[in-house]
Motif scaffolding. Structure first.
Motif, mmCIF file in Angstrom:
data_model
loop_
_atom_site.group_PDB
_atom_site.id
_atom_site.type_symbol
_atom_site.label_atom_id
_atom_site.label_comp_id
_atom_site.label_asym_id
_atom_site.label_seq_id
_atom_site.Cartn_x
_atom_site.Cartn_y
_atom_site.Cartn_z
ATOM 1 N N UNK A 154 0.808 -1.220 0.000
ATOM 2 C CA UNK A 154 0.000 0.000 0.000
ATOM 3 C C UNK A 154 0.839 1.267 0.000
ATOM 4 N N UNK A 155 2.005 1.218 0.658
ATOM 5 C CA UNK A 155 2.748 2.457 0.894
ATOM 6 C C UNK A 155 4.192 2.455 0.402
ATOM 7 N N UNK A 156 4.803 1.283 0.228
ATOM 8 C CA UNK A 156 6.222 1.221 -0.056
ATOM 9 C C UNK A 156 7.015 1.361 1.239
ATOM 10 N N UNK A 157 8.350 1.534 1.157
ATOM 11 C CA UNK A 157 9.115 1.542 -0.098
ATOM 12 C C UNK A 157 9.368 0.138 -0.626
ATOM 13 N N UNK A 158 9.487 0.036 -1.935
ATOM 14 C CA UNK A 158 9.800 -1.216 -2.603
ATOM 15 C C UNK A 158 10.866 -0.955 -3.652
ATOM 16 N N UNK A 159 11.826 -1.862 -3.773
ATOM 17 C CA UNK A 159 12.864 -1.713 -4.793
ATOM 18 C C UNK A 159 12.314 -2.089 -6.156
ATOM 19 N N UNK A 160 12.552 -1.236 -7.142
ATOM 20 C CA UNK A 160 12.189 -1.600 -8.508
ATOM 21 C C UNK A 160 13.318 -2.396 -9.147
ATOM 22 N N UNK A 161 13.160 -2.766 -10.414
ATOM 23 C CA UNK A 161 14.144 -3.616 -11.080
ATOM 24 C C UNK A 161 15.502 -2.950 -11.227
ATOM 25 N N UNK A 162 15.565 -1.628 -11.091
ATOM 26 C CA UNK A 162 16.829 -0.892 -11.179
ATOM 27 C C UNK A 162 17.488 -0.704 -9.821
ATOM 28 N N UNK A 163 16.877 -1.271 -8.772
ATOM 29 C CA UNK A 163 17.438 -1.142 -7.435
ATOM 30 C C UNK A 163 17.111 0.169 -6.757
ATOM 31 N N UNK A 164 16.136 0.920 -7.284
ATOM 32 C CA UNK A 164 15.741 2.191 -6.690
ATOM 33 C C UNK A 164 14.622 1.965 -5.682
ATOM 34 N N UNK A 165 14.710 2.626 -4.534
ATOM 35 C CA UNK A 165 13.691 2.490 -3.498
ATOM 36 C C UNK A 165 12.536 3.434 -3.825
ATOM 37 N N UNK A 166 11.354 2.850 -4.043
ATOM 38 C CA UNK A 166 10.209 3.619 -4.507
ATOM 39 C C UNK A 166 9.126 3.671 -3.427
ATOM 40 N N UNK A 167 8.755 4.888 -3.035
ATOM 41 C CA UNK A 167 7.631 5.068 -2.128
ATOM 42 C C UNK A 167 6.327 5.029 -2.917
ATOM 43 N N UNK A 168 5.218 4.872 -2.194
ATOM 44 C CA UNK A 168 3.923 4.858 -2.836
ATOM 45 C C UNK A 168 3.427 3.449 -3.085
ATOM 46 N N UNK A 169 2.172 3.320 -3.513
ATOM 47 C CA UNK A 169 1.554 1.999 -3.655
ATOM 48 C C UNK A 169 2.074 1.201 -4.840
ATOM 49 N N UNK A 170 2.284 -0.082 -4.608
ATOM 50 C CA UNK A 170 2.596 -1.019 -5.681
ATOM 51 C C UNK A 170 1.317 -1.710 -6.117
ATOM 52 N N UNK A 171 1.344 -2.347 -7.272
ATOM 53 C CA UNK A 171 0.215 -3.154 -7.720
ATOM 54 C C UNK A 171 0.650 -4.608 -7.803
ATOM 55 N N UNK A 172 -0.305 -5.505 -7.581
ATOM 56 C CA UNK A 172 -0.014 -6.935 -7.557
ATOM 57 C C UNK A 172 -0.933 -7.660 -8.531
ATOM 58 N N UNK A 173 -0.330 -8.529 -9.340
ATOM 59 C CA UNK A 173 -1.093 -9.398 -10.237
ATOM 60 C C UNK A 173 -0.628 -10.833 -10.027
ATOM 61 N N UNK A 174 -1.494 -11.761 -10.346
ATOM 62 C CA UNK A 174 -1.116 -13.169 -10.304
ATOM 63 C C UNK A 174 -1.185 -13.762 -8.921
ATOM 64 N N UNK A 175 -0.613 -14.950 -8.780
ATOM 65 C CA UNK A 175 -0.741 -15.705 -7.539
ATOM 66 C C UNK A 175 0.521 -16.505 -7.256
ATOM 67 N N UNK A 176 0.679 -16.835 -5.980
ATOM 68 C CA UNK A 176 1.731 -17.743 -5.531
ATOM 69 C C UNK A 176 1.084 -19.091 -5.275
ATOM 70 N N UNK A 177 1.840 -20.158 -5.417
ATOM 71 C CA UNK A 177 1.324 -21.509 -5.203
ATOM 72 C C UNK A 177 2.086 -22.175 -4.067
ATOM 73 N N UNK A 178 1.363 -22.837 -3.173
ATOM 74 C CA UNK A 178 1.991 -23.621 -2.106
ATOM 75 C C UNK A 178 1.743 -25.093 -2.353
ATOM 76 N N UNK A 179 2.807 -25.885 -2.332
ATOM 77 C CA UNK A 179 2.733 -27.321 -2.569
ATOM 78 C C UNK A 179 3.148 -28.061 -1.300
ATOM 79 N N UNK A 180 2.196 -28.574 -0.513
ATOM 80 C CA UNK A 180 2.555 -29.314 0.697
ATOM 81 C C UNK A 180 3.396 -30.555 0.366
#
Length: 206
Positions: A108-134
Motif C-alpha cells: 500500500x505504501x512502499x518503499x519497494x525496490x524496482x528492477x533498477x534497485x531504486x527504493x520507490x515510495x507509494x503503492x505497488x500493484x499486484x497481479x497473479x498468484x503464488x502456489x503452495x505445494x505441501x
C-alpha cells in the motif's frame, strides 16, 4: 497424503523478501513471473468442532492455508492494494497475522525496490498468484486439543506473482522463486476456528 496446490497471491514479510525487495533489500535480478488468475475466497474462515483425528485436522489446516492465501490475493490485489487488512483477522493469528499485515502495508505504501534497485515510495500493484505445494503434514496437541496444531512443510512457488512499483517498473525479485516453508495452523477451541499462526522459512529451495 496427496500433494495439493494451494493458490494465493501475496507474500508475508518473510516471503516478500523472496518476491519483491523493500528499500533495504539486496539488488538481485528481476525474474519474470507468469500471470495467474487471482483467487476469490469463498468463505471467511475455516470453522468446526475439534478434529476427530489427525486426518481431519490436516484437511482443515490445508483449507485454512488455502483460504489465507486466497485472502491475501484479495487484500493486495487490484481494487484494494493492501489498504484493508481486516479480512486477515478471520484466517490468521499471531506471527502470521502480523507478517501479512506488514506485507500489505508495503504494498500500500512502499518503499519497494524496482528492477533498477531504486527504493520507490507509494503503492505497488499486484497481479497473479503464488502456489503452495505441501510435502507432508502432521498434527500435535495444542492447548489441550489433540491435533490442534498442524505443521505443513512444503514448497512456496512465487514465480506466478507480479509486483509493479509506483513508478511503473517491475519490482526487484529474488532469483530463487521456489523455496521451502512450513505453515503452522492452530485450532482455537473457543471460536472453533482454524487459523494460520506462523510461517517459517526452512532455508532451502525446492
Amino acid at each position: 497424503m496427496s500433494i495439493k496446490r494451494l493458490a494465493l497471491a501475496g507474500i508475508i514479510a518473510a516471503a516478500l523478501t523472496l518476491t519483491a525487495c523493500t528499500g533495504t533489500g539486496n539488488q538481485n535480478p528481476t525474474a519474470s513471473p507468469t500471470d495467474t488468475p487471482t483467487p476469490t475466497p469463498t468463505a471467511t474462515s475455516i470453522t468446526g468442532e475439534a478434529p476427530a483425528d489427525e486426518d481431519e485436522a490436516i484437511t482443515k489446516a490445508e483449507a485454512a492455508i488455502e483460504l489465507l492465501l486466497a485472502t491475501q490475493a484479495q487484500v493486495t490485489g487490484e481494487g484494494n492494494g493492501g489498504t484493508d487488512t481486516a479480512p486477515y483477522e478471520a484466517v490468521a493469528t499471531g506471527a502470521a497475522l502480523q507478517r501479512y499485515i506488514e506485507d500489505a502495508a508495503r504494498i500500500a505504501n512502499g518503499p519497494t525496490l524496482n528492477e533498477d534497485g531504486e527504493s520507490i515510495d507509494g503503492p505497488s500493484t499486484v497481479e497473479g498468484a503464488v502456489v503452495f505445494e505441501p510435502m507432508t503434514a502432521y498434527g500435535q496437541e495444542w492447548q489441550g486439543v489433540p491435533n490442534g496444531l498442524v505443521l505443513v512443510p512444503g514448497c512456496l512457488d512465487l514465480s506466478g506473482r507480479k509486483i509493479t512499483t509506483a513508478d511503473g517498473k517491475p519490482a526487484m525479485q529474488n532469483p530463487n522463486l521456489r523455496n521451502q516453508f512450513e505453515f503452522q495452523v492452530s485450532y482455537d477451541a473457543e471460536s472453533k476456528t482454524w487459523k494460520v499462526s506462523n510461517l517459517i522459512d526452512l532455508g532451502a529451495t525446492c
